[in-house]
Design a protein around this motif. Sequence first.
Motif, PDB file in Angstrom:
ATOM      1  N   ALA A  17       1.477 -15.849  -0.182  1.00  0.00           N
ATOM      2  CA  ALA A  17       0.346 -15.199   0.486  1.00  0.00           C
ATOM      3  C   ALA A  17      -0.794 -15.046  -0.483  1.00  0.00           C
ATOM      4  CB  ALA A  17       0.755 -13.807   0.976  1.00  0.00           C
ATOM      5  N   HIS A  18      -1.966 -14.920   0.044  1.00  0.00           N
ATOM      6  CA  HIS A  18      -3.100 -14.497  -0.765  1.00  0.00           C
ATOM      7  C   HIS A  18      -2.842 -13.021  -1.112  1.00  0.00           C
ATOM      8  CE1 HIS A  18      -7.330 -15.081  -1.982  1.00  0.00           C
ATOM      9  NE2 HIS A  18      -7.372 -13.771  -1.856  1.00  0.00           N
ATOM     10  N   ASP A  20      -2.637  -9.203  -1.290  1.00  0.00           N
ATOM     11  CA  ASP A  20      -2.971  -8.145  -0.334  1.00  0.00           C
ATOM     12  C   ASP A  20      -2.658  -8.463   1.126  1.00  0.00           C
ATOM     13  OD1 ASP A  20      -3.579  -6.013  -1.750  1.00  0.00           O
ATOM     14  OD2 ASP A  20      -5.761  -6.163  -1.613  1.00  0.00           O
ATOM     15  N   LYS A  23       2.728  -9.535   1.243  1.00  0.00           N
ATOM     16  CA  LYS A  23       3.945 -10.189   0.760  1.00  0.00           C
ATOM     17  C   LYS A  23       4.986  -9.171   0.287  1.00  0.00           C
ATOM     18  CE  LYS A  23       3.635 -12.445  -3.155  1.00  0.00           C
ATOM     19  NZ  LYS A  23       4.597 -11.928  -4.130  1.00  0.00           N
ATOM     20  N   THR A  25       5.260  -6.012   0.998  1.00  0.00           N
ATOM     21  CA  THR A  25       5.733  -5.193   2.115  1.00  0.00           C
ATOM     22  C   THR A  25       6.756  -5.971   2.937  1.00  0.00           C
ATOM     23  OG1 THR A  25       3.487  -4.318   2.176  1.00  0.00           O
ATOM     24  CG2 THR A  25       4.929  -3.715   3.989  1.00  0.00           C
ATOM     25  N   LYS A 140      -0.503  -7.530   9.901  1.00  0.00           N
ATOM     26  CA  LYS A 140      -1.488  -6.456  10.104  1.00  0.00           C
ATOM     27  C   LYS A 140      -2.072  -6.460  11.521  1.00  0.00           C
ATOM     28  CE  LYS A 140      -2.634  -6.339   5.221  1.00  0.00           C
ATOM     29  NZ  LYS A 140      -3.587  -6.058   4.181  1.00  0.00           N
ATOM     30  N   ASP A 142      -1.733  -4.355  13.591  1.00  0.00           N
ATOM     31  CA  ASP A 142      -2.162  -2.999  13.943  1.00  0.00           C
ATOM     32  C   ASP A 142      -3.629  -2.777  13.585  1.00  0.00           C
ATOM     33  OD1 ASP A 142      -1.300  -3.318  11.264  1.00  0.00           O
ATOM     34  OD2 ASP A 142      -1.357  -1.140  10.996  1.00  0.00           O
ATOM     35  N   VAL A 257       4.077  -3.495   7.528  1.00  0.00           N
ATOM     36  CA  VAL A 257       4.197  -2.116   7.075  1.00  0.00           C
ATOM     37  C   VAL A 257       4.837  -1.250   8.166  1.00  0.00           C
ATOM     38  CG1 VAL A 257       1.944  -1.167   7.783  1.00  0.00           C
ATOM     39  CG2 VAL A 257       2.988  -0.415   5.655  1.00  0.00           C
TER      40      VAL A 257
HETATM   41  P1  G4P Z   1       0.745  -8.365  -1.348  1.00  0.00           P
HETATM   42  O1  G4P Z   1       2.090  -8.183  -1.942  1.00  0.00           O
HETATM   43  O2  G4P Z   1       0.622  -9.583  -0.490  1.00  0.00           O
HETATM   44  O3  G4P Z   1      -0.375  -8.311  -2.340  1.00  0.00           O
HETATM   45  O4  G4P Z   1       0.450  -7.166  -0.325  1.00  0.00           O
HETATM   46  P2  G4P Z   1       1.182  -5.770  -0.139  1.00  0.00           P
HETATM   47  O5  G4P Z   1       2.478  -5.922   0.548  1.00  0.00           O
HETATM   48  O6  G4P Z   1       1.141  -5.019  -1.421  1.00  0.00           O
HETATM   49  O7  G4P Z   1       0.184  -5.128   0.922  1.00  0.00           O
HETATM   50  C1  G4P Z   1      -1.190  -4.943   0.638  1.00  0.00           C
HETATM   51  C2  G4P Z   1      -1.688  -3.744   1.414  1.00  0.00           C
HETATM   52  O8  G4P Z   1      -1.621  -4.021   2.814  1.00  0.00           O
HETATM   53  C3  G4P Z   1      -0.885  -2.480   1.183  1.00  0.00           C
HETATM   54  O9  G4P Z   1      -1.746  -1.399   1.257  1.00  0.00           O
HETATM   55  C4  G4P Z   1       0.048  -2.454   2.379  1.00  0.00           C
HETATM   56  O10 G4P Z   1       0.508  -1.168   2.699  1.00  0.00           O
HETATM   57  C5  G4P Z   1      -0.864  -3.005   3.453  1.00  0.00           C
HETATM   58  N1  G4P Z   1      -0.126  -3.596   4.589  1.00  0.00           N
HETATM   59  C6  G4P Z   1       0.954  -4.411   4.586  1.00  0.00           C
HETATM   60  N2  G4P Z   1       1.329  -4.722   5.840  1.00  0.00           N
HETATM   61  C7  G4P Z   1       0.463  -4.108   6.662  1.00  0.00           C
HETATM   62  C8  G4P Z   1       0.349  -4.029   8.093  1.00  0.00           C
HETATM   63  O11 G4P Z   1       1.115  -4.594   8.837  1.00  0.00           O
HETATM   64  N3  G4P Z   1      -0.685  -3.274   8.574  1.00  0.00           N
HETATM   65  C9  G4P Z   1      -1.553  -2.620   7.764  1.00  0.00           C
HETATM   66  N4  G4P Z   1      -2.504  -1.911   8.349  1.00  0.00           N
HETATM   67  N5  G4P Z   1      -1.461  -2.650   6.421  1.00  0.00           N
HETATM   68  C10 G4P Z   1      -0.465  -3.387   5.874  1.00  0.00           C
HETATM   69  P3  G4P Z   1      -2.377  -0.720  -0.018  1.00  0.00           P
HETATM   70  O12 G4P Z   1      -3.216   0.404   0.439  1.00  0.00           O
HETATM   71  O13 G4P Z   1      -3.028  -1.755  -0.893  1.00  0.00           O
HETATM   72  O14 G4P Z   1      -1.143  -0.276  -0.819  1.00  0.00           O
HETATM   73  P4  G4P Z   1      -0.168   0.941  -0.507  1.00  0.00           P
HETATM   74  O15 G4P Z   1      -0.743   2.022  -1.314  1.00  0.00           O
HETATM   75  O16 G4P Z   1      -0.200   1.199   0.969  1.00  0.00           O
HETATM   76  O17 G4P Z   1       1.147   0.439  -1.001  1.00  0.00           O
END
Ligand code: G4P
Length: 526
Positions: A17-18, A20, A23, A25, A140, A142, A257
Amino acid sequence: MKYANEISKRKSFAIIAHPDAGKTTLTEKFLLFGGAIQTAGAVKSNKIKKHTTSDFMEIERQRGISVATSVMTFEYRDILVNLLDTPGHKDFAEDTYRTLTAVDSVVLVIDCVKGVEEQTERLMEVCRMRDTPVIIFVNKMDRDGKYPFDLLDELEEKLNIRVRPLSWPINMGSDFKGVYNLYHKSFVAFQPNKKATDDDIVPLSDLSSSFVDEHFNTKDAAQLRGDVELIEGVYDTFNREDYLAGKLAPVFFGSAVNNFGVKDLLDTFVDIAPTPRNREATSREVDVNEDKFSGFVFKIHANLDPRHRDRIAFLRVCSGKFERNKFYHHVRLDKDVRFSNPYSFLAREKNVVDDAFPGDVVGLFDTGNFKIGDTLTEGENFYITGIPSFSPELFKELVNKDPMKTKQLEKGIRQLTDEGVAQLFTQHGGNRKIIGCVGELQFEVIQYRLLQEYGAACQFNTLPFYKACWLTGPKDKIEEFIRFKSSNIVEDKDGHLVYLAQSEWYLNTERTNNPDIQFNFTSEIH
Ligand code: G4P
């Protein structure tokens, strides 16, 4: 076929993934389903948080953490899943490309708001080079993202692969209602932060059923029926053979998430993803079912902590059975080696393993015997092929600051580039050394390590090159070309001729003037 049972139980893949996109999660949710971890938050992101170039020690520290999570093994529905982690930071992208040669398929995560991002395109190019099967997870949901049909078009166009949705979202953002599974013909309603169970799945083979009208408002019901009709009309039915050939990518929608759509994805992955496959080698194809062991090193991790100067070489088993304390043939060094403490990686814990089978990855302690692409066999001489080298983006000349330490510098730079930290080019017919990297960070790592580990002080002088092009074509044409362009010609570590182009304009001019020569941005280690 001694190990057919073991092989048919294994699926090895990477999530790409790019940064953020989600990946980490998604990885965590997979491990929760696999029972490999018990609580959310247990998987440390290997995302490198600092972006300043002066902070590479911190980055290395974070990279150190990621060694433990480099390979995560878990069991799901009687399948042993090996999940290989890939670094998110762009400057370490080459590590990711090489890891992709050690897996049999990938799951690509896309952020529905951002769509296809720059690094995703590059990663997919690597997958396509080897026809690696890809499943796409649009994450994402949502959030208010791009319109799903537009996203599908964007995926096809930018990733250059046919796609086939296997699930379909009903709205998105705050109005997200859930997904309709087009493969199993069932519906799951969106419930945030819930571990989906089979009870949540409503069979829905006929969308004209009253369930749709009862469950959705008129607009959503009409939209779902219309969308599905359109999908079934426009897209062919899902064909697994095309997926396995890397020609067709099934697409799922969800929210990692919220643990939504993840079970669907994992179930389908376990159903359709390939088991370990045959591998091309220099002299022949290696059949995964051969009784004799073979494997190759795709990643080397060095510990920068001076108190623990150990390196771990990651070996992917390609055929036969790897056994602890058994002698294997190290093809490049032409000597027999054995390992008393090979590691396997069971969710963040390193365990000594007694044996491993095709698809597995073992970590081997290394004192400098390995370089990327090395192959171990039971006596035969071949290299597993397919590990790519890509043109670096930045080029700098390595200048020795201490003539008394020339030998140390030469040794150091050879060993570091063997690890894959950067690429080394040597002036054709000369001795100037040029280091090619993807990002600035790598130069800092090299400078630091040369001094700390080899006592050699160096400096880098920036060179105005933009791409390295590996030259192929008729010998006489190449010889003529390099005579005229000698100041731009270097050799890579294996002696292949490389043209360093100052700009796209220069490169295009040379391409036009030399139509018989191919200027390749990629080369394979073997
Ligand atoms: P990465 O390894 O690809 O870099 O991404 P990662 O899973 O760290 O997710 C990047 C950010 O996106 C995180 O928030 C994560 O909580 C959020 N995220 C992942 N899946 C979803 C989703 O389905 N919906 C939404 N709305 N957000 C999602 P963050 O604020 O950067 O970190 P954290 O403090 O929440 O961990």
